[in-house]
Design a protein around this motif. Sequence first.
Motif, PDB file in Angstrom:
ATOM      1  N   THR A   1       0.843  -1.141   0.129  1.00 22.23           N
ATOM      2  CA  THR A   1       0.010   0.290  -0.074  1.00 22.23           C
ATOM      3  C   THR A   1       0.944   1.215   0.132  1.00 22.23           C
ATOM      4  N   ALA A   2       0.153   2.492  -0.537  1.00 20.03           N
ATOM      5  CA  ALA A   2       1.042   3.711  -0.389  1.00 20.03           C
ATOM      6  C   ALA A   2       0.226   4.730  -0.549  1.00 20.03           C
ATOM      7  N   VAL A   3       0.397   5.841   0.123  1.00 23.65           N
ATOM      8  CA  VAL A   3      -0.286   7.235   0.229  1.00 23.65           C
ATOM      9  C   VAL A   3       0.596   8.050  -0.250  1.00 23.65           C
ATOM     10  N   ASN A   4       0.172   8.886  -1.203  1.00 25.00           N
ATOM     11  CA  ASN A   4       0.933   9.948  -1.893  1.00 25.00           C
ATOM     12  C   ASN A   4       2.440   9.678  -2.394  1.00 25.00           C
ATOM     13  N   GLY A   5       2.481   8.348  -2.928  1.00 24.53           N
ATOM     14  CA  GLY A   5       3.920   7.817  -3.410  1.00 24.53           C
ATOM     15  C   GLY A   5       4.773   7.282  -2.505  1.00 24.53           C
ATOM     16  N   VAL A   6       4.267   7.473  -1.030  1.00 25.19           N
ATOM     17  CA  VAL A   6       5.041   6.954   0.343  1.00 25.19           C
ATOM     18  C   VAL A   6       4.567   5.544   0.756  1.00 25.19           C
ATOM     19  N   ALA A   7       5.334   4.395   0.612  1.00 29.74           N
ATOM     20  CA  ALA A   7       4.735   3.186   1.010  1.00 29.74           C
ATOM     21  C   ALA A   7       4.442   3.108   2.564  1.00 29.74           C
TER      22      ALA A   7
ATOM     23  N   VAL B   1      12.252   5.816   7.695  1.00 29.67           N
ATOM     24  CA  VAL B   1      12.356   7.232   8.573  1.00 29.67           C
ATOM     25  C   VAL B   1      11.792   8.073   7.873  1.00 29.67           C
ATOM     26  N   LEU B   2      10.825   8.982   8.408  1.00 26.34           N
ATOM     27  CA  LEU B   2      10.028  10.307   7.866  1.00 26.34           C
ATOM     28  C   LEU B   2      10.254  11.523   8.796  1.00 26.34           C
ATOM     29  N   TRP B   3      10.518  12.481   8.160  1.00 27.62           N
ATOM     30  CA  TRP B   3      10.681  13.643   8.744  1.00 27.62           C
ATOM     31  C   TRP B   3       9.546  14.691   8.105  1.00 27.62           C
ATOM     32  N   GLU B   4       8.747  15.233   8.919  1.00 26.58           N
ATOM     33  CA  GLU B   4       7.669  16.255   8.281  1.00 26.58           C
ATOM     34  C   GLU B   4       7.812  17.527   8.936  1.00 26.58           C
ATOM     35  N   THR B   5       7.533  18.553   8.214  1.00 20.74           N
ATOM     36  CA  THR B   5       7.839  20.028   8.665  1.00 20.74           C
ATOM     37  C   THR B   5       6.637  20.644   7.719  1.00 20.74           C
ATOM     38  N   ASN B   6       6.442  21.970   8.304  1.00 20.57           N
ATOM     39  CA  ASN B   6       5.844  22.988   7.891  1.00 20.57           C
ATOM     40  C   ASN B   6       4.220  22.379   7.468  1.00 20.57           C
ATOM     41  N   ARG B   7       3.478  21.739   8.654  1.00 22.92           N
ATOM     42  CA  ARG B   7       2.365  21.300   8.346  1.00 22.92           C
ATOM     43  C   ARG B   7       1.199  22.149   8.552  1.00 22.92           C
ATOM     44  N   SER B   8       0.408  22.367   7.561  1.00 21.74           N
ATOM     45  CA  SER B   8      -0.599  23.236   7.434  1.00 21.74           C
ATOM     46  C   SER B   8      -2.099  22.745   8.287  1.00 21.74           C
ATOM     47  N   GLY B   9      -1.901  21.506   8.722  1.00 22.47           N
ATOM     48  CA  GLY B   9      -3.205  20.962   9.413  1.00 22.47           C
ATOM     49  C   GLY B   9      -2.341  19.959  10.285  1.00 22.47           C
TER      50      GLY B   9
ATOM     51  N   ASN C   1      -0.879  15.557  10.751  1.00 27.64           N
ATOM     52  CA  ASN C   1       0.380  14.753  10.217  1.00 27.64           C
ATOM     53  C   ASN C   1      -0.230  14.476   8.549  1.00 27.64           C
ATOM     54  N   GLY C   2       0.811  14.494   7.780  1.00 30.42           N
ATOM     55  CA  GLY C   2       0.607  14.312   6.315  1.00 30.42           C
ATOM     56  C   GLY C   2       0.293  15.430   5.642  1.00 30.42           C
ATOM     57  N   THR C   3       0.112  16.627   6.141  1.00 29.70           N
ATOM     58  CA  THR C   3      -0.014  18.189   5.323  1.00 29.70           C
ATOM     59  C   THR C   3       0.985  18.829   5.168  1.00 29.70           C
ATOM     60  N   GLY C   4       2.254  18.209   5.642  1.00 22.96           N
ATOM     61  CA  GLY C   4       3.404  18.935   5.444  1.00 22.96           C
ATOM     62  C   GLY C   4       4.540  18.548   4.326  1.00 22.96           C
ATOM     63  N   ALA C   5       5.760  19.210   4.329  1.00 22.29           N
ATOM     64  CA  ALA C   5       6.792  18.624   3.572  1.00 22.29           C
ATOM     65  C   ALA C   5       7.475  17.582   4.273  1.00 22.29           C
ATOM     66  N   GLN C   6       7.869  16.464   3.429  1.00 21.43           N
ATOM     67  CA  GLN C   6       8.179  15.154   4.111  1.00 21.43           C
ATOM     68  C   GLN C   6       9.855  14.951   3.472  1.00 21.43           C
TER      69      GLN C   6
ATOM     70  N   VAL D   1       8.957  14.765  -0.416  1.00 18.96           N
ATOM     71  CA  VAL D   1       7.261  14.437  -0.459  1.00 18.96           C
ATOM     72  C   VAL D   1       6.730  15.789  -0.183  1.00 18.96           C
ATOM     73  N   HIS D   2       5.843  16.267  -1.391  1.00 17.12           N
ATOM     74  CA  HIS D   2       4.979  17.536  -1.211  1.00 17.12           C
ATOM     75  C   HIS D   2       3.420  17.043  -0.912  1.00 17.12           C
ATOM     76  N   PRO D   3       2.754  17.507   0.062  1.00 18.04           N
ATOM     77  CA  PRO D   3       1.537  17.332   0.395  1.00 18.04           C
ATOM     78  C   PRO D   3       0.596  17.170  -0.854  1.00 18.04           C
ATOM     79  N   THR D   4       0.741  17.961  -1.768  1.00 16.75           N
ATOM     80  CA  THR D   4      -0.130  17.654  -3.091  1.00 16.75           C
ATOM     81  C   THR D   4       0.692  17.477  -4.220  1.00 16.75           C
ATOM     82  N   GLY D   5       1.867  17.504  -4.276  1.00 20.92           N
ATOM     83  CA  GLY D   5       2.572  16.868  -5.423  1.00 20.92           C
ATOM     84  C   GLY D   5       3.019  15.622  -5.596  1.00 20.92           C
ATOM     85  N   GLY D   6       3.065  15.147  -4.170  1.00 17.63           N
ATOM     86  CA  GLY D   6       3.431  13.506  -4.246  1.00 17.63           C
ATOM     87  C   GLY D   6       4.862  13.510  -4.205  1.00 17.63           C
ATOM     88  N   ALA D   7       5.680  12.315  -4.106  1.00 13.38           N
ATOM     89  CA  ALA D   7       6.894  12.080  -4.000  1.00 13.38           C
ATOM     90  C   ALA D   7       7.541  11.964  -5.066  1.00 13.38           C
ATOM     91  N   VAL D   8       8.803  12.425  -4.871  1.00 16.20           N
ATOM     92  CA  VAL D   8      10.003  12.740  -5.758  1.00 16.20           C
ATOM     93  C   VAL D   8      11.182  11.815  -5.301  1.00 16.20           C
TER      94      VAL D   8
END
Length: 782
Positions: free
Chosen positions: A649-655, A663-671, A673-678, A752-759
């Motif tokens: 399974t994956a969400v926004n390109g992240v398994a 390991v995931l580090w997320e900052t600049n959340r607008s709401g 978890n999952g709403t910021g840059a990762q 990972v961008h919250p709307t643009g997905g994972a690169v």
Amino acid sequence: MHRNLLLVPLLCFSLPSLAMQALDDDSLASVNGQSGISMEISGGGWSAGNVSYSEDGKTVALKDVSNRPASGSTATSTTKIDVVGNQMVVEHKASPQQLAVNNIEMAGSSKSFGSFRAFYTLGATLKVKGGGASGVSGIGLDDSKLSLTDVTFYYRDNGFDLIVNGMSFDAYLNAAYVDIVSGGSGKEIKLDLGNLRLVANIGGISLDLAHSDAVSGVPATPGSPDTRDPNYSKSFGSLNLDLRLGGSLSIGSGGASGQGIRIRPNLTISNSLFQYQDEGVLRAENFSGVLSSTNGLTFDLESDGVGTYAQVKFPDLRLNATLGGLIIGNASNQKLGSLGIDLNFLDDGAKQNWLKLRPGGDPNSGLKGVTADVSWNMVNSSVSLTDNGNSMWFSGLRTNGTGQITLDLTKSCAAGASTSCYAGTQSDMSKGNYNGHFDGLRLGLNNVKGSYSFDGLRVGTANAPLQGGTELLVLMEIFPAYDFTLNGQLTIQPGGNVGSGVRYNADFYVTEARAAITVDENGRGLWLSGTSYDMHFRDGTLDIASGAAGEKGGVELRKGTYWSKLDVSDVRWGDRATGTSLGRIMLKRFEQGSSLALSSGGAGALCVGASGGTASACGAAGGRWEDRGNEGVSVKLKSVFVRDTAVDTAVNGVATDEKRNQVLWETNRSGGNGTGAQLVIDNFSTSDGDPNNPNANTYGVNADLNLDVAPTKVKVKSGANAGTNVTPDPLGFAVNGRITFKEVNVDRLQNVHPTGGAVTAMYGIKAQNADIRANLTATPIN
């Protein structure tokens, strides 16, 4: 029954004269007889349909109680009573017997605590004298012995048996007294232990989960199958105690409220032996301590909206113990030194110490078992380690909380569903939310809300200045402070990785947690705030290993198949709740073959700041030679990370697979978890780096730690003496560490961008042949 009495005739009937004449001394000297009373009793035992204890309108009852011969239809016992000097001597011997209780119930409940049977042989030699501890009234015992031998104990829960075998108890009493004294709110029975020696042995503890009679599981008919569970032949290990006890135990009427029982312990232990035996040993050659309570422990029968329960309250209780000459692993190992605990339980307003025992365990484990509602509050406590005469204290230890614990013997449905097992609602038993049962003794944890913290380290003396250094233990997930809510289960079976020991399956769910990485006395530091932590263990083992040739052995915890998810909503700097957030951190782990080993003996002699096997070689290389003695603790952590071969399974390109290293580090959340840059380090794993066997993965990442309390060199930081060494060398908490691995692989590094997905920023990262060494000693700043 027969009695032989000493007959001392003062008058004799003379047949020739038909007159009574007094016997002279010569005649009396010819009279022979035996002194005392001898009683022989034989029979088929006794039974009672109900034995109950009632208090404040509540009742606990033992159903179908019996004491019968262990074999055959007749049991015998012999009791001899004699007077020797100023003592009454009682000698008792009995043939093997069986005590059975078919059910332990509480009035008004359809559930029960289960049933038990005990096979035993009782013997005693009591030398009783008049006069208690005061010498005026009461009873005294000298040179006496009570013994229970050939004991086998069976606790039955829903048809499953917990079996304790090879058990014996020998109590040697000298200068012991029983008095009725004034104490508490009235009169008490006070037992002064005098010089009591208690020798106890347990040969092994096993389980029978086959719905069979463990005693008669081997049928009398030759060739018929053994109906006992295979676990019957496996053991949790053996235990040996040789305790020298003193002090007193006082028993009075009246519980915490109304009727009941109050027990006030003031017990001492000195120069005693404790030993747990597996393939290796865990032995304290000099065990001493104190167990005391001013207000005492109270026992009451109570009821609430849930039902009737038995309550134990201990508003104040102190346990101080020292395990001296502690050896872990091989019996020839160097010693750890001594481990000390000073635990102080004290009621403080709503924070109280009590235990409520209810009949019946987990709701999905039948009608038998045990449920315990618990509340605890421990204050101003400490744990200490003494290493070659140097001591260190984990000082200011505090913990409190409440929750519910259940205890059951359970069986899984792996062999097919039946009324004796619980499969749960999750069909895939490997999933983290699997809620079925495993084979074994199950400890259930329900909404255990608690916290712990300690002020810091003290070295040298118990009142030395507080210092840092606890951060060095975070690698073993020992945090300086931790708040948590815990749910889950731990199910254990006998038999370890080799021989005796423990096998286990476990699921732990930690929520609403806050853990400190480093914290000062004002509660400010680096905090993992808003944390959830799921941990799952399958087919793990716990052993005390003796070690192969040249190895120390020790406590070996093997994780089996392990996966976890640590999700930290905010890494905060400063206050645990309002400090500046550094963002969200999530760590997933999927491991197979990981382990933790603990053995006695620390770093010994080593070169600090350079490499060298001798003092001269170390000095020539620019290092400093330190000998930290032959005591201490060694810890080995091995983590074998397994690669996830497919994305389920994956969400926004992240398994989002449960069993994946990430390991995931997320900052600049607008709401939330999952709403910021990762930034995601995805699917990392270890490998042995063998070109001939690319799938080999047994070495993992190894962290070897040697823990000692030892002096070290410290320079003056400022002032007229800046740059000179502090004298004498200050004591500190010394950690010598080494981290090694052969190969670590990372599938990809993602932005990972919250709307643009994972690169994928980087793909196929590899690190090989690392050998990182560090030596740190934490000492007081002043």
